[in-house]
Design an enzyme around this catalytic site. Structure first.
Site, PDB file in Angstrom:
ATOM      1  NE  ARG A  11      51.195  76.989 156.967  1.00  0.00           N
ATOM      2  CZ  ARG A  11      51.496  78.237 156.608  1.00  0.00           C
ATOM      3  NH1 ARG A  11      52.661  78.506 156.064  1.00  0.00           N
ATOM      4  NH2 ARG A  11      50.632  79.207 156.813  1.00  0.00           N
ATOM      5  NE  ARG A  70      53.677  86.126 156.258  1.00  0.00           N
ATOM      6  CZ  ARG A  70      54.918  86.333 155.818  1.00  0.00           C
ATOM      7  NH1 ARG A  70      55.479  87.481 156.012  1.00  0.00           N
ATOM      8  NH2 ARG A  70      55.587  85.394 155.161  1.00  0.00           N
ATOM      9  CB  THR A  71      50.758  80.898 160.047  1.00  0.00           C
ATOM     10  OG1 THR A  71      50.350  81.466 158.800  1.00  0.00           O
ATOM     11  CG2 THR A  71      49.581  80.202 160.691  1.00  0.00           C
ATOM     12  CE  LYS A  83      63.893  59.230 165.772  1.00  0.00           C
ATOM     13  NZ  LYS A  83      63.479  59.244 167.170  1.00  0.00           N
ATOM     14  CG  HIS A 133      45.885  79.839 155.931  1.00  0.00           C
ATOM     15  ND1 HIS A 133      45.952  79.766 157.307  1.00  0.00           N
ATOM     16  CD2 HIS A 133      47.044  80.433 155.534  1.00  0.00           C
ATOM     17  CE1 HIS A 133      47.098  80.291 157.711  1.00  0.00           C
ATOM     18  NE2 HIS A 133      47.778  80.697 156.659  1.00  0.00           N
TER      19      HIS A 133
HETATM   20  N1   CP Z   1      50.096  84.204 155.430  1.00  0.00           N
HETATM   21  C1   CP Z   1      50.806  83.108 155.749  1.00  0.00           C
HETATM   22  O1   CP Z   1      50.279  82.016 155.896  1.00  0.00           O
HETATM   23  O2   CP Z   1      52.153  83.347 155.866  1.00  0.00           O
HETATM   24  P1   CP Z   1      53.218  82.264 156.310  1.00  0.00           P
HETATM   25  O3   CP Z   1      53.302  81.229 155.219  1.00  0.00           O
HETATM   26  O4   CP Z   1      54.504  83.032 156.494  1.00  0.00           O
HETATM   27  O5   CP Z   1      52.727  81.643 157.596  1.00  0.00           O
END
Ligand code: CP
Length: 302
Positions: free
Chosen positions: A101, A51-52, A80, A129
């Site tokens: 991320r 999603r993100t 590397k 998040h």
């Molecule tokens: N909600 C969320 O962070 O989903 P993902 O891990 O799929 O990005």
């Protein structure tokens, strides 16, 4: 917000939240606008995501920008032995904005300190998040018509769940009542409870989810995260702690909405999906509009 990194939800104020909510509503009504033409966004995902990453990329595409990046650090020069600092300093030469991320708590803050372009934290370990939080605020506002005085149940992994940590901090601006439902081993960490104590916000802790959900406005369910356990046996013991089933929603409030940042494993039974109170897939769509709002604010385009 212009030219500022977004690392923690506390980087934004209550006024900023409302600006993002209003702009997300604008993008929901007009999602395709070519205002990011010529802009490049780098998505650096050192941890898996559906999603993100995809909602960021969808948001950029709808606004006419371009996306570069990687979905697996093994396909980058990190494999590397390149440091995070050198990776960020390099990618900042190619992009106007970095979305990252990373599994290590604090890595996004560090990236923002070395980067010459703004960094958006798309999740750093169990820490924060913030863009998920802003889309959660938008989802709550849309479904409840307000953020004030809501009875919010946070269910599941409250220890390692970065989405619940961000949401707790943001919603603390709006006089909520929190109900924490988790196994003892995955309770909300003390540092967050101390923050609530200091603000005089009521919270209650439960190990079961039963009759108590009848008074909920929002039930925010989270996955027990296998990847956060050092001992797989601990995960096996806790993985089925809560399963929300459709029959449990009988006699709940009319305005109740079930949220989940997703991915789901089995903590919400599929028989809830057709209940009009299930909101987790519309919530995922709200991620596109909210991320359009965040990026255009940071890039100074809105
Ligand atoms: N909600 C969320 O962070 O989903 P993902 O891990 O799929 O990005």
């Amino acid at each position: 917000m212009k030219n500022k990194s977004l690392i923690s939800i506390s980087d934004y104020s209550r006024d900023d939240y409302m600006e993002i909510i209003e702009l997300a509503d604008h993008f929901e009504k007009n999602p395709v606008q070519k205002i990011m033409e010529g802009k490049v966004v780098a998505t650096l995902f050192f941890e898996p995501s559906t999603r993100t990453r995809l909602s960021f990329e969808s948001a950029v595409n709808k606004l006419g920008g371009k996306v570069i990046g990687f979905t697996d650090a093994a396909s980058s020069s990190v494999k590397k032995g390149e440091s995070l600092k050198d990776t960020i300093l390099t990618v900042a030469q190619y992009a106007d904005l970095i979305v990252m991320r990373h599994p290590v708590e604090g890595s996004a803050r560090y990236a923002s300190e070395v980067s010459t372009v703004p960094v958006i934290n798309a999740g750093d370990g169990a820490n924060q998040h913030p863009t998920q939080c802003l889309l959660d605020l938008y989802s709550i506002y849309k479904t409840q018509g307000t953020l004030e005085n809501l009875n919010i149940f946070l269910v599941g992994d409250l220890k390692y769940g970065r989405t619940v940590h961000s949401l707790l901090q943001a919603m603390s601006n709006y006089n909520p009542t929190f109900n924490f439902v988790s196994p003892k081993q995955l309770q909300m960490p003390n540092e967050y409870k101390l923050q609530l104590d200091e603000l005089g916000i009521n919270y209650y802790e439960h190990e079961e989810m039963k009759e108590n959900i009848k008074h909920a406005d929002i039930i925010y369910v989270t996955r027990i995260q296998k990847e956060r356990f050092s001992d797989p046996m601990d995960y096996e013991k806790l993985k089925n702690s809560y399963i929300l089933k459709n029959k449990m929603l009988k006699d709940t409030k009319e305005n109740l909405r079930i949220l989940h940042p997703l991915p789901r494993v089995n903590e919400i039974h599929v028989d809830v999906d057709d209940n009009e109170k299930a909101y987790y897939f519309p919530q995922a769509l709200n991620g596109v509009f909210t991320r359009q709002a965040i990026m255009t604010k940071i890039l100074g385009l809105k």
